[in-house]
Each structure stands twice: as C-alpha cells, then as structure tokens.
Design a protein around this motif. Sequence first.
Motif, PDB file in Angstrom:
ATOM      1  N   ASP A 114       0.338  -1.393   0.081  1.00 18.33           N
ATOM      2  CA  ASP A 114       0.028   0.483   0.248  1.00 18.33           C
ATOM      3  C   ASP A 114       1.055   1.162  -0.167  1.00 18.33           C
ATOM      4  O   ASP A 114       1.834   1.222   0.897  1.00 18.33           O
ATOM      5  CB  ASP A 114      -0.650  -0.153   1.636  1.00 18.33           C
ATOM      6  N   PRO A 115       0.422   1.782  -1.152  1.00 20.52           N
ATOM      7  CA  PRO A 115       1.700   3.164  -1.102  1.00 20.52           C
ATOM      8  C   PRO A 115       1.551   4.350  -0.021  1.00 20.52           C
ATOM      9  O   PRO A 115       2.501   4.807   0.621  1.00 20.52           O
ATOM     10  CB  PRO A 115       1.197   3.722  -2.596  1.00 20.52           C
ATOM     11  N   TYR A 116       0.155   4.701   0.682  1.00 25.89           N
ATOM     12  CA  TYR A 116       0.065   5.359   1.444  1.00 25.89           C
ATOM     13  C   TYR A 116       0.572   5.033   2.444  1.00 25.89           C
ATOM     14  O   TYR A 116       1.812   5.245   3.157  1.00 25.89           O
ATOM     15  CB  TYR A 116      -1.315   5.999   2.087  1.00 25.89           C
ATOM     16  N   ILE A 117       0.898   3.454   3.452  1.00 29.63           N
ATOM     17  CA  ILE A 117       1.795   3.049   4.558  1.00 29.63           C
ATOM     18  C   ILE A 117       3.247   2.889   3.672  1.00 29.63           C
ATOM     19  O   ILE A 117       3.324   3.508   4.596  1.00 29.63           O
ATOM     20  CB  ILE A 117       1.177   1.553   4.278  1.00 29.63           C
ATOM     21  N   VAL A 151      12.393  11.120  -4.234  1.00 25.26           N
ATOM     22  CA  VAL A 151      11.832  10.404  -4.682  1.00 25.26           C
ATOM     23  C   VAL A 151      12.159   9.631  -6.334  1.00 25.26           C
ATOM     24  O   VAL A 151      13.420  10.424  -6.940  1.00 25.26           O
ATOM     25  CB  VAL A 151      10.748  11.373  -5.182  1.00 25.26           C
ATOM     26  N   CYS A 152      12.060   8.919  -5.942  1.00 27.37           N
ATOM     27  CA  CYS A 152      12.756   8.587  -7.798  1.00 27.37           C
ATOM     28  C   CYS A 152      11.274   7.508  -7.981  1.00 27.37           C
ATOM     29  O   CYS A 152      10.715   6.854  -7.202  1.00 27.37           O
ATOM     30  CB  CYS A 152      13.502   7.129  -7.667  1.00 27.37           C
ATOM     31  N   PHE A 153      10.453   7.639  -9.288  1.00 24.81           N
ATOM     32  CA  PHE A 153       9.335   7.064 -10.178  1.00 24.81           C
ATOM     33  C   PHE A 153       9.947   7.064 -10.736  1.00 24.81           C
ATOM     34  O   PHE A 153       9.951   7.897 -11.710  1.00 24.81           O
ATOM     35  CB  PHE A 153       8.211   9.153  -8.827  1.00 24.81           C
ATOM     36  N   VAL A 187      -0.183   6.853  -7.436  1.00 22.40           N
ATOM     37  CA  VAL A 187       0.477   6.111  -6.506  1.00 22.40           C
ATOM     38  C   VAL A 187       1.855   6.974  -5.393  1.00 22.40           C
ATOM     39  O   VAL A 187       1.773   6.741  -4.095  1.00 22.40           O
ATOM     40  CB  VAL A 187       1.264   4.963  -7.320  1.00 22.40           C
ATOM     41  N   LEU A 188       1.889   8.147  -6.336  1.00 20.60           N
ATOM     42  CA  LEU A 188       3.019   9.168  -5.433  1.00 20.60           C
ATOM     43  C   LEU A 188       2.013   9.599  -4.710  1.00 20.60           C
ATOM     44  O   LEU A 188       2.801  10.035  -3.598  1.00 20.60           O
ATOM     45  CB  LEU A 188       3.948   9.793  -6.772  1.00 20.60           C
ATOM     46  N   SER A 213      12.943  14.296  -7.363  1.00 20.33           N
ATOM     47  CA  SER A 213      12.225  13.585  -7.745  1.00 20.33           C
ATOM     48  C   SER A 213      12.726  13.369  -9.166  1.00 20.33           C
ATOM     49  O   SER A 213      13.615  14.463 -10.136  1.00 20.33           O
ATOM     50  CB  SER A 213      11.037  13.625  -8.371  1.00 20.33           C
ATOM     51  N   VAL A 214      13.396  11.955  -9.262  1.00 21.50           N
ATOM     52  CA  VAL A 214      14.387  11.761 -10.599  1.00 21.50           C
ATOM     53  C   VAL A 214      13.133  10.612 -10.859  1.00 21.50           C
ATOM     54  O   VAL A 214      12.524   9.922 -10.284  1.00 21.50           O
ATOM     55  CB  VAL A 214      15.547  11.423 -10.690  1.00 21.50           C
ATOM     56  N   GLU A 215      13.563  10.574 -12.666  1.00 23.74           N
ATOM     57  CA  GLU A 215      12.829   9.634 -12.830  1.00 23.74           C
ATOM     58  C   GLU A 215      13.477   7.592 -13.378  1.00 23.74           C
ATOM     59  O   GLU A 215      14.685   7.911 -13.038  1.00 23.74           O
ATOM     60  CB  GLU A 215      12.515   9.889 -15.308  1.00 23.74           C
ATOM     61  N   ASP A 216      12.992   6.710 -12.517  1.00 18.86           N
ATOM     62  CA  ASP A 216      13.933   5.492 -12.891  1.00 18.86           C
ATOM     63  C   ASP A 216      12.800   4.611 -12.508  1.00 18.86           C
ATOM     64  O   ASP A 216      11.296   4.742 -13.257  1.00 18.86           O
ATOM     65  CB  ASP A 216      14.008   5.494 -10.876  1.00 18.86           C
TER      66      ASP A 216
END
Lengths: 313, 200
Positions: free
Chosen positions: A44-47, A74-76, A85-86, A109-112
């Motif tokens: 769960d992304p929140y958790i 953040v890597c997303f 989700v983020l 943040s960076v893209e990953d």
Amino acid sequence: MLPLVKNPNLIVGYETGEDAGVYKLSEDIALIQTLDFFTPIANDPYIFGQIAAANSLSDVYAMGGKPLLAMNIVCFPIKKMPKEVLGKILRGAADKLKEAETLLVGGHSVEDEEIKYGLSVTGIVHPAKVILNAGARSSDYLILTKPLGTGIIATAVKGGRATVEAEKKAYTIMSELNRKASEAMQTAGAHACTDITGFGLVGHAYEMAKASNAGITLYASRIPIIDEAVEYAERGFIPEGDYRNKEYCKKAIKISPEISPAIADILFDAQTSGGLLISISQDKADEFLKLYPKANVVGEVTDSNRGIIIIEP
Amino acid sequence: MLIDARGLGCPKPVIMAEEELIKADEGIVEILVDNEASVENLTKFATKNGFYSETSEENTHWCVKIVKGYGCEVQSHHPKEKTSVIEEQEKDMLLIISSDVIGKEEELGRILMKGFFETMKVTKEIPHTMFFLNAGVKLTTVREEIINLLKEISSMGAEIYSCGTCLKYYNLESELKVGHRGTTNHIVEGFKDFRKVVWM
C-alpha cells in the motif's frame, strides 16, 4: 574509503558508522543531519510513505534529538505508473511528519525504473546530550522498544504467503514513530542508543559493543518477536540480508544451542524502521519502563567479553 | 522436475518449489539457485514440511533436491480388515519372497521353505514386513502347512502382503488366507524405509 573530515564543531562524522552527522552550531544547539530511502516495503503506497518517514526520522530520535525539517527524495517511473501512487506515498509521509511535528520543506524527484522513496531530515540536539551507540556501560540494562521480525514478514508478504493479520502487525510496527521512546530515554537518561535497522538486533548490538568497548549478553526469551515471524522463518522466508548479517558478525557471537534456529534467525533479521536499543543504568531502566511500558529489557552490558555478543535462552 | 531459479532472490525459489510440490502427493524437484541464502531457505522449507532435501554445489550455482512423499503408506485392498498403514519410523527388515520354494530343486525347496518359517517362529526373529510375489503368493493362498505357520508369525507382529498382480496371474485372488493384498510399491518403498531388505 571516503576521506575523513576534521572540524572542531563536528561531533559525529562519517568515521564512527552512525547513521547521522552531528554538528555543533552553538553551546546549546547541535544540528543532526540524516537521510534514508529505499524500495517499497509495503504494497500500500500510503503505508509505504508512512514507514519511509518514520524510518528517516528514527535516526534523529535514536540520538536523542528533535526533528525539525524534512525533504522528500523521490525516484519514480512516471511513464509506467499512475502518479496517484506517488501522491499516496507522499501523503502517507506527510501525515507521519505532521505527527512528528516536523515540517516538510521541499524535495527532489528523478525518473527511475522502480520506486524509491525516503527523506532527508534535519534535527537538533543539545551538544552535550547527543546519545550515540558508544557509551554503553558495564551492568547497564539493554532495552528494546519494538518487536522483531518485520523483515521476515515483509519477505513472506512478497511471496504472497503472509496472513493479512501478520502484514498489518508489521506495518503498524514499522510506521510507528520512535519519538515517545526517544523522549522517555532522554527523560530517564540513557548511556547509549541505536535504532535497529539493516543489521538486525544482533548486528546493531555488536556495533554498540565494539563502539562502547563492552560485552553484551542478550536473553532470547525476553526479546519481543512478532508471532508469525517464527513460522515464516521456519518456512524459509528469510531475506538474503539476514544471512549476510549473521556472516558479518559470526566470529563475535556466542549463541546458546538451546535457542531454536528460527529464533536465532529472527535475531539477525534486518528491520525497517525498527525500535530503539537503549543502554541505560539498571535504576533508570525502571523509570524508562514507567514512561514507556511497551518496551522490554532484553539484555545487559558486561565488562567481560568485550566486543562479543552472548545470546542466552 | 527441474526449476531454474538462478538470478532470483528470496523468497522466489521457495515459492517456486512450494508451487511445484503442492500439486502432487509425491514428487521430486531440483531447484537451481545462485545464492546461498536461497539454499538455506529451501532447506528450511523442506525441513518444515517434512520433506527430504540434499544440496550439491556446482561451479556457479547450487542444486537443491527436495523429495516429497515416497513414504511407506500402504493402501489396503481389504477395507474391512485391520488397517495396514505401517508406522512411519524406520523399520528393521522387509523380507521379500519371490518363490514358493527355496533354491532350484523343487521338492527340497518346499522342505527348506517350511523349515525356514518354522525356524523363524521358534527363534522369534520376525521381520517387520513380509512381501510375497511371483510364485511366492502360493504360500499365502494354497499351501496349507505354510499358511498356518504364517498365521502364527503374523500374530507375533509381522505384517504380511501378497502381490496383487501375482495373485491375479495364478488366479488366486479369492484364495488369500493370510495377510493382505499389496503392490510392488512395497518393494520400492522398502529400500528407503527399512534398515534391511532381504530377497528370497
């Protein structure tokens, strides 16, 4: 090896293996600087956001400090995953920071290829009151403030073999702030402290023993463990890191043969946002436990067997 | 069944082994892994489930072999009779009798066979299980003097089985006088479960 930095105001630097740096700003205030980030430990992304925040704040709490400011790391995979989700990750973290009365002031943040998230946290502490993993004294009690086994449960979750109940227990433990335990330790007066993370209980106890030039005896039956972790350990849901932990300190560990293999494995289990391991004099331990009754006395510090961890049943 | 779990970390190899073994009552899987943690975890998984496991180290990886089943559970074809599930611990001896005579000379062979069982009875050297096959099934069906001896030996604790296929071959299926029908699984299982397997 990185070159060592020398500065009269640097109380804790890179060389002591602490998770945070401490820098004296004035006679009353020292700055604590730390960061941590990792791949999702919860479905769960929140958790996950909550756990990541609690984990990043923990280094400040373990030093007896007060976190003030935080920034997101953040890597997303923004092209492959909905940005909701983020959003949920960040909201979970923001809620946790609010609980910790820590201000979120920015981030990057960076893209990953895969998600990674964590925070950089800035806190303060009185320069004379910094609590380190060095400083444990002979005859001190060792207190652990959270149960062990979250790494093994997370592995069982990854394999789709954990019960919903076990998963929830692990999430609750990992997302809990070490704030109150830290405040209780400051009030009662601790000699040394470390938070239990990647090296597991025994690995961190070993670091404490070395840094304090003392021996440590742990009593397995007094160590709180999440029930389900025992079964999952027996079924082979042990993360690879736990075996590395065991290998890393095996020469300095004497473990009683009466301790079952599953329990022994759990003592090396890498924790995420684990509890505090506090070294405190016996009389002050009572005071601490009154302030923080959830914790358990799990061992003691000895003058003999310096740098060695003895694990009794 | 071979599972190539090289390149995969915990808990993947354990899950793959479990999924394969869950399908059948008996089975063998060999799992190739390239990290020691997975070897340990597969071994724990096998131990926890009561499966046999062994590991061999290759140059760049390990092969963990896990065996499920192939225990000594015997299905009786006579449901009304006493249960024929043998205890799971290791047993002392399985005696396999594949002829109704001992040796080539038939008349002498009959005498020797009778003497053999008489000696067994008197000395009380009773095997855990006796399995009769081929012409051996005549001993449990039509050879009165042997049947009586076997009944006594059976009452002393030996379990007696006769090969179903063999009974059919000699048209003796309805003639079984002592013990139960069994299958050749007894022999195969016997190699693992008994300390000693003796062929006659």
